[in-house]
Design a protein around this motif. Structure first.
Motif, PDB file in Angstrom:
ATOM      1  N   ASP A 179       0.827  -1.213   0.000  1.00 11.17           N
ATOM      2  CA  ASP A 179       0.000   0.000   0.000  1.00 11.17           C
ATOM      3  C   ASP A 179       0.856   1.256   0.000  1.00 11.17           C
ATOM      4  OD1 ASP A 179      -2.022  -1.852   0.258  1.00 11.17           O
ATOM      5  OD2 ASP A 179      -2.385  -1.466   2.374  1.00 11.17           O
ATOM      6  N   PHE A 180       1.973   1.208  -0.712  1.00 15.41           N
ATOM      7  CA  PHE A 180       2.896   2.347  -0.704  1.00 15.41           C
ATOM      8  C   PHE A 180       2.213   3.607  -1.233  1.00 15.41           C
ATOM      9  CE2 PHE A 180       6.077   5.046  -2.836  1.00 15.41           C
ATOM     10  CZ  PHE A 180       6.796   5.414  -1.718  1.00 15.41           C
ATOM     11  N   GLY A 181       2.436   4.689  -0.509  1.00 19.33           N
ATOM     12  CA  GLY A 181       1.859   5.964  -0.911  1.00 19.33           C
ATOM     13  C   GLY A 181       0.694   6.371  -0.028  1.00 19.33           C
ATOM     14  N   ILE A 198       2.767  -0.257  -5.119  1.00 24.20           N
ATOM     15  CA  ILE A 198       2.074   1.026  -5.213  1.00 24.20           C
ATOM     16  C   ILE A 198       0.586   0.806  -4.984  1.00 24.20           C
ATOM     17  CG2 ILE A 198       1.505   2.957  -6.730  1.00 24.20           C
ATOM     18  CD1 ILE A 198       4.168   2.714  -7.999  1.00 24.20           C
ATOM     19  N   ASP A 199       0.039   1.556  -4.046  1.00 23.10           N
ATOM     20  CA  ASP A 199      -1.359   1.374  -3.664  1.00 23.10           C
ATOM     21  C   ASP A 199      -2.305   1.616  -4.836  1.00 23.10           C
ATOM     22  OD1 ASP A 199      -3.228   0.949  -1.316  1.00 23.10           O
ATOM     23  OD2 ASP A 199      -4.051   2.777  -2.225  1.00 23.10           O
ATOM     24  N   MET A 206       7.522   7.947  -9.545  1.00 17.56           N
ATOM     25  CA  MET A 206       7.643   6.901  -8.520  1.00 17.56           C
ATOM     26  C   MET A 206       8.523   5.757  -9.018  1.00 17.56           C
ATOM     27  SD  MET A 206       3.732   6.597  -7.123  1.00 17.56           S
ATOM     28  CE  MET A 206       3.643   6.221  -5.378  1.00 17.56           C
ATOM     29  N   LEU A 207       8.352   5.397 -10.300  1.00 11.88           N
ATOM     30  CA  LEU A 207       9.129   4.290 -10.851  1.00 11.88           C
ATOM     31  C   LEU A 207      10.602   4.660 -10.997  1.00 11.88           C
ATOM     32  CD1 LEU A 207       6.362   3.090 -13.240  1.00 11.88           C
ATOM     33  CD2 LEU A 207       7.617   1.580 -11.697  1.00 11.88           C
ATOM     34  N   VAL A 218       9.041  -2.623  -8.438  1.00 11.39           N
ATOM     35  CA  VAL A 218       7.729  -2.030  -8.208  1.00 11.39           C
ATOM     36  C   VAL A 218       6.635  -2.960  -8.704  1.00 11.39           C
ATOM     37  CG1 VAL A 218       6.177  -0.140  -8.824  1.00 11.39           C
ATOM     38  CG2 VAL A 218       8.571   0.347  -8.304  1.00 11.39           C
ATOM     39  N   ILE A 219       5.646  -3.165  -7.843  1.00 13.19           N
ATOM     40  CA  ILE A 219       4.436  -3.882  -8.249  1.00 13.19           C
ATOM     41  C   ILE A 219       3.280  -2.898  -8.159  1.00 13.19           C
ATOM     42  CG2 ILE A 219       2.810  -5.741  -7.664  1.00 13.19           C
ATOM     43  CD1 ILE A 219       5.217  -7.286  -6.483  1.00 13.19           C
ATOM     44  N   ALA A 220       2.508  -2.781  -9.239  1.00 11.85           N
ATOM     45  CA  ALA A 220       1.329  -1.924  -9.229  1.00 11.85           C
ATOM     46  C   ALA A 220       0.134  -2.765  -8.800  1.00 11.85           C
ATOM     47  CB  ALA A 220       1.092  -1.332 -10.606  1.00 11.85           C
ATOM     48  N   GLU A 221      -0.595  -2.275  -7.790  1.00 10.68           N
ATOM     49  CA  GLU A 221      -1.774  -2.982  -7.285  1.00 10.68           C
ATOM     50  C   GLU A 221      -3.032  -2.389  -7.895  1.00 10.68           C
ATOM     51  OE1 GLU A 221      -1.537  -4.383  -2.916  1.00 10.68           O
ATOM     52  OE2 GLU A 221      -1.338  -2.219  -2.861  1.00 10.68           O
ATOM     53  N   GLY A 222      -4.071  -3.184  -7.991  1.00 15.29           N
ATOM     54  CA  GLY A 222      -5.376  -2.673  -8.401  1.00 15.29           C
ATOM     55  C   GLY A 222      -5.453  -2.281  -9.868  1.00 15.29           C
TER      56      GLY A 222
END
Ligand code: C2E
Ligand code: MG
Ligand code: MG
Ligand code: MG
Length: 270
Positions: A181-183, A202-203, A218-219, A229-233
């Motif tokens: 949930d970064f950010g 990344i949240d 961010m990247l 980096v893993i992007a969530e959602g």
């Protein structure tokens, strides 16, 4: 009522406490027996690499099927489990089950697949946490490098000295560490350089709002700090292709798959 492990983090929990007390109490009574009643299940969400064009991970998400109340979502019972300390035995159950499932995920998707397990701050402050989880890994014949432990920002900034030390131990044992949930939390950029972590997740609020320059920044920052980096959602093709173009390492979200029991996981649609 289990008085064990909740103590140290109780004040952290209290601030977030917003659930109906009666309902909580009922959940608490039922949670005590949920492990022995075999009411827990793990669902998985795959993590896909657009560069390598393969599944590189699977996050274990806990589900509680209460015999008398149907499926209960984590946001309804994880806070109760944390407050009561029940998250400690539940967390060991989750890790063991995820390790067992890893053997099949590995043969189904990829040799190098990592299973991701969420860890609460309450678990992390158990004095024998590192010892216990290494024992489980050994019993289930899973090497620590096959497991990524996910911690939220609030976990790692609370008591950062002790937490940092434990994370360091876990990492030297071979585990990967992800900041979940970064950010959404309060970690400063300078803190990121101090934390022994491997991955930023990344949240999903950042993905939903899709500000390309913000995500790109961010990247770049993560790259400079040597973090994956893993992007969530990630929910649709547009989001997926933008993140792919930005060279995002891992993609997770409904676009890849909705959380499902291992047997029900569908092939990746990309
Ligand atoms: P999380 O670790 O950030 O997990 C991601 C959550 O986002 C999951 O919710 C997942 O179903 C949801 N999600 C994933 N992709 C999408 C998407 O594309 N769109 C939308 N709208 N949502 C998406 P879930 O399964 O309800 O879990 C909620 C939280 O509960 C988790 O957030 C995690 O913090 C906690 N949790 C789950 N399992 C465990 C566990 O075994 N132990 C601990 N301590 N916490 C857990
Ligand atoms: Mg997570
Ligand atoms: Mg998350
Ligand atoms: Mg979350």
């Amino acid at each position: 009522r289990a008085k064990g492990a909740g103590r140290k983090s109780f004040h952290v929990y209290e601030a977030n406490f917003k659930y109906d007390h009666v309902e909580n109490f009922i959940h608490e009574l039922a949670l005590v027996r949920a492990i022995e009643e075999e009411e827990f299940e793990l669902h998985y969400q795959l993590i896909y690499s657009p560069q390598q064009e393969k599944v590189i991970g699977a996050e274990a998400l806990l589900r509680w099927k209460r015999a008398d109340a149907g499926m209960i979502q984590p946001c309804q019972f994880i806070p109760v489990a944390e407050e009561t300390g029940l998250i400690v035995p539940i967390g060991y159950w989750v890790l063991r089950k995820a390790c067992q499932d890893w053997h099949r995920l590995k043969s189904r998707y990829d040799e190098g697949i990592q299973v991701a397990v969420n860890i609460s701050s309450v678990q992390l402050s158990e004095p024998d946490f590192v010892e216990r989880i290494l024992e489980i890994m050994k019993e289930e014949r899973v090497p620590p490098h096959a497991v990524e432990l996910e911690l939220t920002e609030s976990t790692v900034i609370h008591d950062s000295q002790g937490v940092r030390q434990t994370l360091g131990l876990l990492r030297s044992a071979g585990f990967s560490i992800a900041l979940d949930d970064f950010g959404t939390g309060y970690s400063s950029l300078s803190m990121l350089t101090l934390l022994p972590i491997d991955t930023l997740k990344i949240d999903r609020s950042f993905i939903a709002n899709m500000n390309e320059s913000l995500l790109s920044a961010m990247l770049v920052m993560a790259g400079a700090l040597n973090l994956k980096v893993i992007a969530e959602g990630v929910e649709d093709a547009e989001q997926y292709h933008m993140l792919k173009a930005l060279d995002c390492w891992g993609i997770q979200g409904y676009y890849i798959n909705k959380p499902a029991a291992q047997d029900a996981l569908q092939p990746v649609p990309v």
